[in-house]
Design a protein around this motif. Structure first.
Motif, PDB file in Angstrom:
ATOM      1  N   VAL A   1       0.850  -1.191   0.000  1.00 20.32           N
ATOM      2  CA  VAL A   1       0.000   0.000   0.000  1.00 20.32           C
ATOM      3  C   VAL A   1       0.888   1.244   0.000  1.00 20.32           C
ATOM      4  CG1 VAL A   1      -1.566   1.346   1.466  1.00 20.32           C
ATOM      5  CG2 VAL A   1      -1.977  -1.091   1.113  1.00 20.32           C
ATOM      6  N   HIS A   2       0.446   2.269  -0.697  1.00 20.80           N
ATOM      7  CA  HIS A   2       1.170   3.543  -0.718  1.00 20.80           C
ATOM      8  C   HIS A   2       0.316   4.633  -0.074  1.00 20.80           C
ATOM      9  CE1 HIS A   2       4.131   1.830  -3.424  1.00 20.80           C
ATOM     10  NE2 HIS A   2       3.188   1.519  -4.286  1.00 20.80           N
ATOM     11  N   PHE A   3       0.995   5.593   0.533  1.00 21.81           N
ATOM     12  CA  PHE A   3       0.345   6.793   1.046  1.00 21.81           C
ATOM     13  C   PHE A   3       1.146   7.996   0.572  1.00 21.81           C
ATOM     14  CE2 PHE A   3      -0.406   3.483   4.309  1.00 21.81           C
ATOM     15  CZ  PHE A   3      -1.788   3.409   4.234  1.00 21.81           C
ATOM     16  N   TRP A   4       0.451   9.076   0.287  1.00 24.61           N
ATOM     17  CA  TRP A   4       1.172  10.297  -0.076  1.00 24.61           C
ATOM     18  C   TRP A   4       0.303  11.530   0.101  1.00 24.61           C
ATOM     19  CZ3 TRP A   4       0.874   6.714  -4.477  1.00 24.61           C
ATOM     20  CH2 TRP A   4      -0.206   6.947  -5.333  1.00 24.61           C
ATOM     21  N   ASN A   5       0.970  12.656   0.290  1.00 20.02           N
ATOM     22  CA  ASN A   5       0.365  13.970   0.149  1.00 20.02           C
ATOM     23  C   ASN A   5       0.747  14.428  -1.251  1.00 20.02           C
ATOM     24  OD1 ASN A   5      -0.676  14.058   2.791  1.00 20.02           O
ATOM     25  ND2 ASN A   5       1.274  14.787   3.595  1.00 20.02           N
ATOM     26  N   PHE A   6      -0.218  14.457  -2.147  1.00 17.35           N
ATOM     27  CA  PHE A   6       0.085  14.631  -3.568  1.00 17.35           C
ATOM     28  C   PHE A   6       0.749  15.969  -3.870  1.00 17.35           C
ATOM     29  CE2 PHE A   6      -1.081  16.110  -7.826  1.00 17.35           C
ATOM     30  CZ  PHE A   6      -0.398  15.151  -8.573  1.00 17.35           C
ATOM     31  N   SER A   7       1.840  15.883  -4.638  1.00 21.60           N
ATOM     32  CA  SER A   7       2.544  17.061  -5.135  1.00 21.60           C
ATOM     33  C   SER A   7       2.853  16.834  -6.618  1.00 21.60           C
ATOM     34  CB  SER A   7       3.854  17.271  -4.374  1.00 21.60           C
ATOM     35  OG  SER A   7       4.728  18.128  -5.088  1.00 21.60           O
ATOM     36  N   PRO A   8       2.425  17.730  -7.508  1.00 15.69           N
ATOM     37  CA  PRO A   8       2.661  17.531  -8.935  1.00 15.69           C
ATOM     38  C   PRO A   8       4.140  17.387  -9.294  1.00 15.69           C
ATOM     39  CG  PRO A   8       1.076  19.295  -8.576  1.00 15.69           C
ATOM     40  CD  PRO A   8       1.647  18.946  -7.240  1.00 15.69           C
ATOM     41  N   VAL A   9       5.011  18.011  -8.512  1.00 16.25           N
ATOM     42  CA  VAL A   9       6.454  17.915  -8.784  1.00 16.25           C
ATOM     43  C   VAL A   9       7.006  16.605  -8.230  1.00 16.25           C
ATOM     44  CG1 VAL A   9       8.712  18.962  -8.387  1.00 16.25           C
ATOM     45  CG2 VAL A   9       6.717  20.420  -8.819  1.00 16.25           C
ATOM     46  N   LYS A  10       6.791  16.380  -6.933  1.00 15.33           N
ATOM     47  CA  LYS A  10       7.310  15.161  -6.292  1.00 15.33           C
ATOM     48  C   LYS A  10       6.721  13.903  -6.921  1.00 15.33           C
ATOM     49  CE  LYS A  10       5.614  14.149  -2.222  1.00 15.33           C
ATOM     50  NZ  LYS A  10       4.874  12.867  -2.414  1.00 15.33           N
ATOM     51  N   ASP A  11       5.447  13.966  -7.271  1.00 14.44           N
ATOM     52  CA  ASP A  11       4.741  12.789  -7.790  1.00 14.44           C
ATOM     53  C   ASP A  11       4.471  12.936  -9.281  1.00 14.44           C
ATOM     54  OD1 ASP A  11       4.485  11.635  -5.141  1.00 14.44           O
ATOM     55  OD2 ASP A  11       2.994  13.186  -4.755  1.00 14.44           O
ATOM     56  N   SER A  12       5.480  13.359 -10.014  1.00 14.38           N
ATOM     57  CA  SER A  12       5.316  13.605 -11.447  1.00 14.38           C
ATOM     58  C   SER A  12       5.002  12.333 -12.230  1.00 14.38           C
ATOM     59  CB  SER A  12       6.570  14.269 -12.016  1.00 14.38           C
ATOM     60  OG  SER A  12       7.710  13.449 -11.809  1.00 14.38           O
ATOM     61  N   TRP A  13       5.298  11.174 -11.641  1.00 16.90           N
ATOM     62  CA  TRP A  13       4.978   9.907 -12.311  1.00 16.90           C
ATOM     63  C   TRP A  13       3.471   9.674 -12.406  1.00 16.90           C
ATOM     64  CZ3 TRP A  13       2.327   6.064  -9.649  1.00 16.90           C
ATOM     65  CH2 TRP A  13       2.241   6.228  -8.266  1.00 16.90           C
ATOM     66  N   ILE A  14       2.702  10.394 -11.584  1.00 16.20           N
ATOM     67  CA  ILE A  14       1.240  10.267 -11.632  1.00 16.20           C
ATOM     68  C   ILE A  14       0.734  11.225 -12.710  1.00 16.20           C
ATOM     69  CG2 ILE A  14      -0.904  10.365 -10.326  1.00 16.20           C
ATOM     70  CD1 ILE A  14       0.705  10.006  -7.768  1.00 16.20           C
ATOM     71  N   THR A  15       0.510  10.700 -13.891  1.00 21.31           N
ATOM     72  CA  THR A  15       0.186  11.514 -15.060  1.00 21.31           C
ATOM     73  C   THR A  15      -1.280  11.950 -15.057  1.00 21.31           C
ATOM     74  OG1 THR A  15      -0.337   9.532 -16.348  1.00 21.31           O
ATOM     75  CG2 THR A  15       1.943  10.320 -16.400  1.00 21.31           C
TER      76      THR A  15
ATOM     77  N   SER B   1       8.333   7.725  -2.530  1.00 19.37           N
ATOM     78  CA  SER B   1       9.241   8.838  -2.794  1.00 19.37           C
ATOM     79  C   SER B   1      10.637   8.436  -2.325  1.00 19.37           C
ATOM     80  CB  SER B   1       8.772  10.088  -2.052  1.00 19.37           C
ATOM     81  OG  SER B   1       9.653  11.174  -2.275  1.00 19.37           O
ATOM     82  N   GLN B   2      11.659   8.833  -3.082  1.00 19.80           N
ATOM     83  CA  GLN B   2      13.010   8.358  -2.808  1.00 19.80           C
ATOM     84  C   GLN B   2      13.819   9.382  -2.015  1.00 19.80           C
ATOM     85  OE1 GLN B   2      13.693   4.865  -5.711  1.00 19.80           O
ATOM     86  NE2 GLN B   2      14.289   6.697  -6.793  1.00 19.80           N
ATOM     87  N   THR B   3      13.343   9.595  -0.787  1.00 16.66           N
ATOM     88  CA  THR B   3      14.063  10.441   0.165  1.00 16.66           C
ATOM     89  C   THR B   3      13.889   9.820   1.543  1.00 16.66           C
ATOM     90  OG1 THR B   3      12.174  11.833   0.762  1.00 16.66           O
ATOM     91  CG2 THR B   3      13.464  12.510  -1.173  1.00 16.66           C
ATOM     92  N   GLU B   4      14.791  10.143   2.450  1.00 13.01           N
ATOM     93  CA  GLU B   4      14.626   9.655   3.817  1.00 13.01           C
ATOM     94  C   GLU B   4      13.478  10.370   4.520  1.00 13.01           C
ATOM     95  OE1 GLU B   4      17.973   8.936   6.301  1.00 13.01           O
ATOM     96  OE2 GLU B   4      19.264   8.287   4.646  1.00 13.01           O
ATOM     97  N   GLN B   5      13.040  11.509   3.990  1.00  9.89           N
ATOM     98  CA  GLN B   5      11.857  12.164   4.547  1.00  9.89           C
ATOM     99  C   GLN B   5      10.622  11.271   4.381  1.00  9.89           C
ATOM    100  OE1 GLN B   5      14.164  13.926   2.613  1.00  9.89           O
ATOM    101  NE2 GLN B   5      15.010  14.778   4.520  1.00  9.89           N
TER     102      GLN B   5
END
Length: 273
Positions: A6-20, A53-57
């Motif tokens: 399962v994935h969770f995210w706060n959507f960001s057009p820049v960070k999540d650019s793979w979501i077209t 997302s590929q950060t330690e954050q």
């Protein structure tokens, strides 16, 4: 039951650019609250949250969600496996017991990256901490994945999304051969997850998915396969329940104890939940 992907995210057009744009249904925030009702309805007790997302954050974000929700039983995070500082980072993250393993989005990388001695050297450090590793790749990268796994034979691995076979075309011959080779390593498991995203989203046929399931179960067996949804990505094709029902229908051919392995026991053992 456990959903292992399962994935969770706060959507960001820049960070999540793979979501077209064509994936507009998932271009917004997703938190455990969005899953609670569905999990209750299907009697799923929790999930493994996997990095998006590929950060330690990202690790901090998922740990915060886990503190807020009992649905998250484990986390697959991200850390720079090529970093010369990797040992100290793993030592730090080892303080957070919800983190069970790590993943890098290898589907976006070259064969040279996958087989880079520095990257493989990083994976070799994971066993010292009891960590697993999720393998995310496309079917045409499996040869490199097999070479990687051969160099770290005692590391617990799990192949995400069955190695992303070409469900849409049903050209499965080479993928099948590579699944057979990969499964020869007893430390590699496979997630039944993510296949609707590889199919024709709106017009897939049940038999196309079941053809892939047949290959996975033939070579990995019921004791090395885990159920996962790839939610919310699955929503680009169908509601969560449709995928769960599809896997459950296929699993009707197994005994109750074998089905429990697929939906519960293998996940608890592999991720040490």
């Amino acid at each position: 039951m456990i959903d292992t992907h399962v994935h969770f995210w706060n959507f960001s057009p820049v960070k999540d650019s793979w979501i077209t744009d064509e994936m507009s249904v998932i271009r917004h925030d997703f938190t455990p609250k969005n899953l609670t009702r569905t999990f209750n309805d299907l009697q799923i007790s929790g999930c493994v949250a996997v990095q998006a997302s590929q950060t330690e954050q990202e690790n901090e974000f998922l740990l915060t969600l886990a503190d807020q929700s009992e649905l998250i039983k484990g986390i697959v995070g991200w850390v720079d496996l090529k970093s010369p500082d990797l040992g100290s980072r793993l030592t730090y993250w080892n303080n957070f017991k919800k983190i069970k393993g790590w993943r890098h989005v290898l589907q976006a990388e070259s064969a040279e990256f996958i087989l880079d001695p520095a990257f493989i050297g990083g994976i070799k450090q994971l066993k010292n901490f009891g960590y697993s590793y999720d393998l995310l790749c496309y079917h045409n990268q499996l040869e490199s994945i097999i070479k990687l796994v051969d160099q770290v034979p005692d590391q617990p691995f799990v192949l995400d999304h069955c190695g992303k076979p070409d469900v849409k075309s049903q050209d499965l011959k080479t993928w099948t051969q590579n699944i057979k080779l990969l499964a020869e390593n007893p430390n590699v498991l496979c997630k039944i997850s993510g296949l609707l995203a590889e199919a024709d989203w709106k017009n897939w046929k049940e038999i196309e998915l079941f053809n892939c399931f047949d290959v996975v179960f033939e070579h990995f067996g019921v004791d090395r396969v885990m159920y996962g949804s790839d939610w919310p990505v699955v929503l680009v094709s169908r509601p969560y329940q449709d995928w769960f029902n599809l896997v459950s229908k296929y699993a009707e051919r197994f005994s109750s104890s074998e089905t429990k392995l697929i939906f519960t026991d293998n996940a608890r053992r592999f991720y040490k939940l």
